[in-house]
Scaffold this motif. Structure first.
Motif, PDB file in Angstrom:
ATOM      1  N   UNK A 140       3.224   6.156   4.756  1.00  0.00           N
ATOM      2  CA  UNK A 140       1.803   6.210   5.241  1.00  0.00           C
ATOM      3  C   UNK A 140       1.237   7.650   5.957  1.00  0.00           C
ATOM      4  N   UNK A 141       2.226   8.004   6.692  1.00  0.00           N
ATOM      5  CA  UNK A 141       2.026   9.433   7.406  1.00  0.00           C
ATOM      6  C   UNK A 141       1.814  10.388   6.335  1.00  0.00           C
ATOM      7  N   UNK A 142       3.169  10.479   5.374  1.00  0.00           N
ATOM      8  CA  UNK A 142       3.191  11.326   4.288  1.00  0.00           C
ATOM      9  C   UNK A 142       1.729  11.351   3.515  1.00  0.00           C
ATOM     10  N   UNK A 143       1.197  10.417   3.443  1.00  0.00           N
ATOM     11  CA  UNK A 143      -0.137  10.172   2.445  1.00  0.00           C
ATOM     12  C   UNK A 143      -1.108  10.802   3.075  1.00  0.00           C
ATOM     13  N   UNK A 144      -1.404  10.795   4.628  1.00  0.00           N
ATOM     14  CA  UNK A 144      -2.302  11.453   5.187  1.00  0.00           C
ATOM     15  C   UNK A 144      -2.042  12.850   5.168  1.00  0.00           C
ATOM     16  N   UNK A 145      -0.732  13.275   5.592  1.00  0.00           N
ATOM     17  CA  UNK A 145      -0.564  14.721   5.496  1.00  0.00           C
ATOM     18  C   UNK A 145      -0.712  15.544   4.228  1.00  0.00           C
ATOM     19  N   UNK A 146      -0.467  14.740   3.189  1.00  0.00           N
ATOM     20  CA  UNK A 146      -0.308  15.210   1.817  1.00  0.00           C
ATOM     21  C   UNK A 146      -1.931  15.503   1.544  1.00  0.00           C
ATOM     22  N   UNK A 147      -2.751  14.526   1.989  1.00  0.00           N
ATOM     23  CA  UNK A 147      -4.257  14.680   1.773  1.00  0.00           C
ATOM     24  C   UNK A 147      -4.731  15.963   2.531  1.00  0.00           C
ATOM     25  N   UNK A 148      -4.397  16.132   3.790  1.00  0.00           N
ATOM     26  CA  UNK A 148      -4.766  17.386   4.278  1.00  0.00           C
ATOM     27  C   UNK A 148      -4.191  18.523   3.627  1.00  0.00           C
ATOM     28  N   UNK A 149      -3.212  18.382   3.142  1.00  0.00           N
ATOM     29  CA  UNK A 149      -2.682  19.823   2.624  1.00  0.00           C
ATOM     30  C   UNK A 149      -3.299  19.996   1.392  1.00  0.00           C
ATOM     31  N   UNK A 171       0.706  -1.229   0.144  1.00  0.00           N
ATOM     32  CA  UNK A 171      -0.060  -0.021  -0.036  1.00  0.00           C
ATOM     33  C   UNK A 171       0.774   1.151   0.037  1.00  0.00           C
ATOM     34  N   UNK A 172       1.851   1.063   0.797  1.00  0.00           N
ATOM     35  CA  UNK A 172       2.899   2.474   0.798  1.00  0.00           C
ATOM     36  C   UNK A 172       3.538   2.546  -0.665  1.00  0.00           C
ATOM     37  N   UNK A 173       3.848   1.470  -1.304  1.00  0.00           N
ATOM     38  CA  UNK A 173       4.597   1.488  -2.613  1.00  0.00           C
ATOM     39  C   UNK A 173       3.356   2.338  -3.550  1.00  0.00           C
ATOM     40  N   UNK A 174       2.051   1.932  -3.358  1.00  0.00           N
ATOM     41  CA  UNK A 174       1.267   2.380  -4.565  1.00  0.00           C
ATOM     42  C   UNK A 174       1.026   3.897  -4.066  1.00  0.00           C
ATOM     43  N   UNK A 175       0.794   4.057  -2.781  1.00  0.00           N
ATOM     44  CA  UNK A 175       0.678   5.333  -2.276  1.00  0.00           C
ATOM     45  C   UNK A 175       1.716   6.639  -2.759  1.00  0.00           C
ATOM     46  N   UNK A 176       3.019   5.810  -2.578  1.00  0.00           N
ATOM     47  CA  UNK A 176       4.119   6.642  -2.972  1.00  0.00           C
ATOM     48  C   UNK A 176       4.096   6.976  -4.489  1.00  0.00           C
ATOM     49  N   UNK A 215      -4.300  -5.745  -3.169  1.00  0.00           N
ATOM     50  CA  UNK A 215      -3.739  -4.581  -2.337  1.00  0.00           C
ATOM     51  C   UNK A 215      -2.672  -3.440  -3.029  1.00  0.00           C
ATOM     52  N   UNK A 216      -3.295  -3.002  -4.063  1.00  0.00           N
ATOM     53  CA  UNK A 216      -2.669  -2.145  -4.903  1.00  0.00           C
ATOM     54  C   UNK A 216      -3.644  -0.805  -5.040  1.00  0.00           C
ATOM     55  N   UNK A 217      -4.519  -0.808  -4.032  1.00  0.00           N
ATOM     56  CA  UNK A 217      -5.468   0.479  -4.242  1.00  0.00           C
ATOM     57  C   UNK A 217      -5.008   1.561  -3.545  1.00  0.00           C
ATOM     58  N   UNK A 218      -4.402   2.533  -4.274  1.00  0.00           N
ATOM     59  CA  UNK A 218      -4.028   3.936  -3.741  1.00  0.00           C
ATOM     60  C   UNK A 218      -5.160   4.439  -2.672  1.00  0.00           C
ATOM     61  N   UNK A 219      -4.731   5.111  -1.675  1.00  0.00           N
ATOM     62  CA  UNK A 219      -5.711   5.633  -0.723  1.00  0.00           C
ATOM     63  C   UNK A 219      -5.242   6.744   0.163  1.00  0.00           C
ATOM     64  N   UNK A 262      -1.824   2.631 -13.566  1.00  0.00           N
ATOM     65  CA  UNK A 262      -0.563   1.927 -13.237  1.00  0.00           C
ATOM     66  C   UNK A 262      -0.656   0.827 -12.539  1.00  0.00           C
ATOM     67  N   UNK A 263      -1.574   0.837 -11.445  1.00  0.00           N
ATOM     68  CA  UNK A 263      -1.921  -0.308 -10.640  1.00  0.00           C
ATOM     69  C   UNK A 263      -2.313  -1.609 -11.435  1.00  0.00           C
TER      70      UNK A 263
END
Ligand code: NAD
Ligand code: UGA
Length: 469
Positions: free
Chosen positions: A303-312, A227-232, A261-265, A247-248
């Motif tokens: 994973x933390x980056x993805x969540x803060x990226x979303x908020x930003x 998940x972190x790979x696809x989110x990156x 387990x390749x769904x970006x989220x 891409x997935x």
């Protein structure tokens, strides 16, 4: 009649034992817990957890060969096989705080077994534990063994919430680890005989204790890593105009990679991925393997980056401020088909938006207002400790309202964030939602569940994870 007792009537203990009772009518299964409200709920028409198909299984077996009780000592002392399925949260204090597994609940269960046992026992680690835990448990049990023979097995659980019953009825594999002694092998066989009543033999894997314990941590780390790979990749897609779903799909067609387990989220959540990876990181560090520890730590960092990226993204799209703006939140559970909010990405996203002074109106079909207020008032890692069970403090967060109707949540909102992939979010009347919102009306789809093009035609400004704007 074989007697099984399971200590811990939670998301794992309850469903797992219900399926064992269903498939093994000749086995008596008692699930015990120190929590009176939990056991009362298991004995009522409103089970303590929401899991598709669970009600039916419990109804078939409860009172026949499946029982729920708070009389922990009695049932432990009578059982032949004792599963221990208590919580193993991340330590919040002392040595290893923020990483190591807190084995307080496990240790107290083991001490209680040693105190009350009068006959030989097979003790099964069902909880996810650090590799080598069985050695510690063995010491506790045999220290005051009164001549009793204990065999410790590791039998980690691989079910996922929301599909627990299906996963238990038709598991990819059942893993049993035990000592390589004649007594150890006999214990493995006894447990194998239980599962063999419905699981094909070739899917029951037996290993040594340490392989079984470590395989569980490894499996969760590998799943989270995908998940972190696809989110990156999703961040790179947004920067380049590629579409993460395409891409997935393209990479998942490679049979060596596979499509699952390749769904970006907006980020993975749930009680286990982060906790188990932190645990793995700690074990690596304790063994002097700092590079290996760093490698796995990165899965959580992304994973933390993805969540803060979303908020930003939400804040920057809405003209760099959400102060005083109403934002509707669709979905609070960590995934669909569960009411579980432990480590849900919605907590971090909501806290991020509240930090920018937004006012939130939250709708989730399975999560109550009490639960949401509690989650948003808690500190990191408090969720699986007793504080989680305390009533909400009277100072619940004022900028948060929780409603039972998505249309009400969206009314007069400036923006709408989808944080859980509930199927019903695909079927809502977005035209009606658009009409009731402030303009320009934004949708931030953290699960890529809505048809962005259709919503754009209605007038929405839509942001989807890893897709061209
Ligand atoms: P949970 O918090 O839902 O349930 C644990 C239960 O154990 C609680 O009801 C608690 O009251 C009870 N308990 C704690 N100490 C006790 C004691 N000494 N005596 C009797 N009862 C006691 O936790 P869960 O989600 O079921 O997870 C349990 C374990 O299984 C964890 O190690 C977790 O990592 C692992 N696991 C969870 C999942 C999942 O989907 N939730 C999947 C696989 C593995
Ligand atoms: C996970 C594992 O899948 C189980 O095998 C394991 O037993 C369990 O952890 C555990 O040890 O607790 P679970 O957390 O219940 O199960 O649910 P998953 O389906 O794995 O989802 C975890 C998180 O990842 C959710 O937030 C989900 O939305 C997210 N996810 C999942 C994605 O973002 N993308 C995906 O492609 C898949």
């Amino acid at each position: 009649m074989v007697k099984i007792c399971c200590i811990g009537a939670g998301y794992v203990g309850g469903p797992t034992m219900a399926v064992i009772a269903l498939k093994c009518p000749s086995v008596e299964v008692v699930v015990v817990d120190i929590s009176v409200p939990r056991i009362n709920a298991w004995n009522s028409d409103h089970l303590p957890i929401y899991e598709p198909g669970l009600d039916e299984v419990v109804q078939q077996c409860r009172g026949r060969n499946l029982f729920f009780s708070t009389n922990v000592e009695k049932h432990v002392s009578e059982a032949d096989i004792i599963f221990v399925s208590v919580n193993t949260p991340t330590k919040t204090r002392g040595l290893g705080a923020g990483k190591a597994a807190d084995l307080t609940y496990w240790e107290s269960a083991a001490r209680m077994i040693a105190d009350v046992a009068k006959s030989d026992k097979i003790v099964v680690e069902k909880s996810t534990v650090p590799v080598k835990t069985a050695e510690a448990i063995e010491k506790i049990l045999t220290h005051n063994s009164k001549g009793i023979n204990y065999q410790i097995l590791s039998n980690p659980e691989f079910l996922a919430e929301g599909t627990a019953i299906q996963d238990l009825l038709n598991p990819d594999r059942v893993l049993i680890g035990g000592r390589e002694t004649p007594d150890g092998q006999k214990a493995i066989k006894a447990l194998k005989d239980v599962y063999a009543q419905w699981v094909p033999e070739e899917r029951i894997i037996t290993t040594n204790l340490w392989s079984a314990e470590l395989s569980k941590l490894a499996a969760n780390a590998f799943l989270a890593q995908r998940i972190s790979s696809v989110n990156a990749m999703s961040a790179l897609c947004e920067a380049t105009g590629a579409d993460v779903s395409e891409v997935s799909y393209a990479i998942g067609k490679d049979s060596r990679i596979g499509p699952k387990f390749l769904n970006a989220s907006v980020g993975f959540g749930g009680s286990c991925f982060q906790k188990d990876i932190l645990n793995l990181v700690y074990i690596c560090e304790c063994n002097g393997l700092s590079e290996v520890a760093c490698y796995w730590k990165q899965v959580i960092k992304v994973n933390d980056y993805q969540k803060s990226r979303f908020v930003n993204r939400v804040v920057s799209s809405m003209f760099n401020t959400v102060s005083g703006k109403k934002i509707a939140i669709f979905g609070f559970a960590f995934k669909k088909d569960t009411g579980d909010t432990r480590e849900t990405p919605a907590i971090d996203v909501c806290k991020g938006l509240l930090g920018d002074k937004a006012s939130l109106s939250i709708y989730d079909p399975q999560v109550t207002e009490d639960q949401i207020q509690r989650d948003l008032s808690m500190g990191k890692f408090d969720w699986d400790h007793p504080i989680h069970l305390q009533p909400v403090s009277p100072t619940s967060i004022k900028q948060v309202s929780v409603v039972w109707d998505p249309y009400q949540a969206a009314r007069d909102a400036h923006g709408l964030c989808i944080l859980t992939e509930w199927d019903e979010f695909k079927r809502l009347d977005y035209e009606k939602i658009y009409e009731s919102m402030r303009k320009p009306a934004f949708v931030f789809d953290g699960r890529n569940v809505v048809d962005a093009e259709k919503l754009r035609e209605l007038g929405f400004i839509v942001y989807s994870i890893g897709k061209p704007l």
